[in-house]
Design a protein around this motif. Structure first.
Motif, PDB file in Angstrom:
ATOM      1  N   TRP A  65       5.604   4.406  -6.024  1.00  0.00           N
ATOM      2  CA  TRP A  65       6.054   4.965  -4.752  1.00  0.00           C
ATOM      3  C   TRP A  65       7.582   5.013  -4.698  1.00  0.00           C
ATOM      4  N   TYR A  79      -1.577   0.106   6.580  1.00  0.00           N
ATOM      5  CA  TYR A  79      -1.534   1.550   6.342  1.00  0.00           C
ATOM      6  C   TYR A  79      -2.942   2.094   6.077  1.00  0.00           C
ATOM      7  N   THR A  80      -3.904   1.573   6.791  1.00  0.00           N
ATOM      8  CA  THR A  80      -5.291   1.979   6.636  1.00  0.00           C
ATOM      9  C   THR A  80      -5.614   3.139   7.583  1.00  0.00           C
ATOM     10  N   LEU A 124       7.405  -0.024   0.479  1.00  0.00           N
ATOM     11  CA  LEU A 124       6.409   0.129  -0.588  1.00  0.00           C
ATOM     12  C   LEU A 124       7.025   0.574  -1.906  1.00  0.00           C
ATOM     13  N   VAL A 180      -3.748  -0.535   1.555  1.00  0.00           N
ATOM     14  CA  VAL A 180      -2.540  -1.325   1.768  1.00  0.00           C
ATOM     15  C   VAL A 180      -2.538  -1.809   3.213  1.00  0.00           C
ATOM     16  N   THR A 223      -7.796  -0.298  -3.157  1.00  0.00           N
ATOM     17  CA  THR A 223      -7.749  -1.248  -2.052  1.00  0.00           C
ATOM     18  C   THR A 223      -6.712  -0.801  -1.036  1.00  0.00           C
ATOM     19  N   GLN A 240      -4.553   7.256   4.710  1.00  0.00           N
ATOM     20  CA  GLN A 240      -4.555   5.860   4.277  1.00  0.00           C
ATOM     21  C   GLN A 240      -3.807   5.743   2.966  1.00  0.00           C
ATOM     22  N   ARG A 295       5.763   0.139  -5.731  1.00  0.00           N
ATOM     23  CA  ARG A 295       4.365  -0.286  -5.794  1.00  0.00           C
ATOM     24  C   ARG A 295       3.512   0.895  -6.227  1.00  0.00           C
ATOM     25  N   GLN A 329      -3.341   3.342  -0.419  1.00  0.00           N
ATOM     26  CA  GLN A 329      -4.108   2.324  -1.154  1.00  0.00           C
ATOM     27  C   GLN A 329      -3.542   2.163  -2.545  1.00  0.00           C
ATOM     28  N   ASP A 330      -3.862   1.044  -3.189  1.00  0.00           N
ATOM     29  CA  ASP A 330      -3.309   0.773  -4.516  1.00  0.00           C
ATOM     30  C   ASP A 330      -4.182   1.400  -5.597  1.00  0.00           C
ATOM     31  N   VAL A 354       0.802   3.321  -5.538  1.00  0.00           N
ATOM     32  CA  VAL A 354       0.215   3.788  -4.285  1.00  0.00           C
ATOM     33  C   VAL A 354      -0.462   5.134  -4.501  1.00  0.00           C
TER      34      VAL A 354
END
Length: 487
Positions: free
Chosen positions: A403, A434-435, A462, A431, A429, A422, A465, A424-425, A467
């Motif tokens: 990111w 940030y859903t 972020l 984050v 999953t 959303q 990370r 997610q990683d 993403v």
């Protein structure tokens, strides 16, 4: 697998950045033809037989600018297009200029450059080398990379030399291919003819091109695409590269019709930006799909058929794909574009995409129609949209990447529906914070809507990370693009 994602805008024209979709589909959006088409018709003596144009958007002035080849009433000579066509009159040509604030209502400013019928009070900006003249545009660009302001605008054009001279023929491949530059698009300086000045780069008639030598240069400064022949005696698209807009590589094939196409379908032209740059990471082309009349006795020229515009795209300018359905379809019988649509590369303004195209009322090979200019418009980024398929909620997941963005923005149209996003990683999953549940629902029709989660839109925390972005939308939503604003 992780895939780096550059900050900026991303479209859904291909699946390059898409990990997967559920209950969703991509749809091609057709530009909307203007209700008053044709929007530009012959009003002056030098354009009574029609025209075709090249349109650019000048962001500095907020104007659409058009240079067009106009066909006057004077006759240069008689030409036979093919064995099954009667001789037809070759009209004199003029290169003219017009401008507009909305791409609909056009003004013809008096350039004072060329005398016509005893007066220079006209919008003709380029003088042919003979009278009656046949100067016509092949390529015209506003070059953002040119360091010399006197050469900001560049033009490749055809002109006719004197009778019985090299470059004096009636066929385009017997004329001179020449070049000129200008600081403003009005005052042009002609360059001397190049060594290979006779003939143009594309539009062969035998369709039996030899295998070209040399290599394709994806990093070339300028690229042009156009018609070339194939061993199967059909039209296909080739490309040529240049780093100076004067010396061009050989005509390498890059796109051709296939067994899955409609019988008789060939590829007639492809209009691109000419300057080697992308829009949201993609090279775009307006592709002419030509449907030849197979009921006619075979003639290598295949002059009887109709043409529609398709959307072509590429990530590297070499490997091209296309949507095999009309982007701009022909009009109904009796309309100015019933026989064919010949579209240039679109002019992209701040809020829409304008396709200026030439319409023919009769099929290719029939010289009775007068070509006129029509307009079709598309919302910004609107080439392809993602929407829910059926009556359930759809979703789209991007590939994960490191990111680098400070915020996420979307181009979306919602007519009573809802879009949620959303983060997610790489293991899918969500984050925390940030859903979908945290996301503030988007119900707007917006070209540039910021995505927020419980009012928070700053995503700088972020950075670096892994993403991925997942979009979830109801059937009333169309998603056109998303933009990662650099941190």
């Amino acid at each position: 697998m992780a895939l780096e994602l550059f900050p900026g805008k991303h479209l859904f024209v291909d699946d390059f950045r898409i990990e997967g979709m559920t209950a969703a589909r991509r749809v091609l959006n057709r530009p909307r033809k203007h209700a008053d088409n044709p929007i530009f018709c012959g009003e002056c003596g030098w354009e009574v037989k029609g025209m075709y144009g090249h349109c650019l958007y000048d962001r500095e002035r907020g104007l659409f600018r058009m240079w067009y080849t106009a066909f006057g009433g004077g006759v240069v000579g008689k030409r036979v297009l093919g064995l099954d066509n009667p001789p037809f009159s070759v009209q004199e040509n003029y290169i003219c200029y017009a401008e507009s604030e909305d791409a609909v209502h056009w003004q013809r400013p008096a350039a004072g450059m060329v005398e016509y019928d005893g007066s220079t009070d006209n919008n003709i900006v380029f003088q042919s080398m003979r009278t009656p003249g046949r100067a016509s545009i092949q390529e015209l660009i506003d070059d953002p990379f040119e360091e010399d302001p006197q050469k900001r605008y560049k033009m490749m054009y055809l002109d006719q030399a004197g009778e019985k001279e090299a470059g004096g023929g009636l066929s385009p491949d017997q004329m001179l291919r020449l070049y000129a530059y200008s600081p403003d698009g009005i005052h042009w300086t002609k360059l001397p003819p190049q060594a290979d000045a006779v003939g143009r780069l594309f539009m062969v008639t035998r369709y039996l091109d030899v295998t070209p030598a040399g290599i394709i240069d994806p990093e070339a400064r300028y690229i042009i695409y156009g018609q070339r022949g194939s061993p199967w005696k059909t039209r296909q698209i080739g490309r040529r590269d240049s780093n100076d807009f004067l010396n061009w590589s050989e005509n390498r094939p890059v796109l051709e019709s296939s067994l899955g196409d409609i019988p008789g379908e060939e590829l007639y032209y492809m209009a691109t930006a000419t300057i080697n740059q992308t829009y949201a990471g993609l090279h775009f082309g307006v592709l002419g799909a030509y449907y030849t009349n197979l009921s006619h006795e075979f003639n290598p020229a295949r002059n009887h058929g109709v043409t529609e515009a398709q959307l072509a795209f590429s990530r590297d300018s070499v490997r091209w794909q296309r949507w095999r359905e009309p982007l701009i379809a022909r009009g109904p019988k009796g309309s100015f574009d019933f026989g064919g649509v010949y579209c240039g590369f679109p002019a992209i303004s701040e809020d829409n995409i304008c396709f200026l195209y030439t319409g023919h009322s009769t099929p290719h090979g029939d010289k009775s129609s007068i070509p006129l200019l029509g307009l079709a418009t598309l919302r910004l980024d609107g080439f392809v949209a993602v929407e829910a398929e059926g009556y359930m909620e759809g979703s789209l997941l991007t590939r994960p990447h490191h990111w680098k963005a400070s915020e996420l923005r979307v181009n979306v149209r919602s007519t009573g529906g809802t879009l949620r996003v959303q983060l997610q990683d790489e293991t899918k999953t969500p984050v925390a914070g940030y859903t979908f549940a945290d996301c503030d629902p988007i119900r707007e029709d917006s070209l540039d809507q910021r995505v927020t989660w419980q009012g928070r839109g700053d995503l700088s925390a972020l950075r670096d990370r892994m993403v991925a972005v997942q979009f979830r939308f109801t059937p009333e939503v169309r998603l056109y693009s998303y933009t990662l604003t650099p941190g």
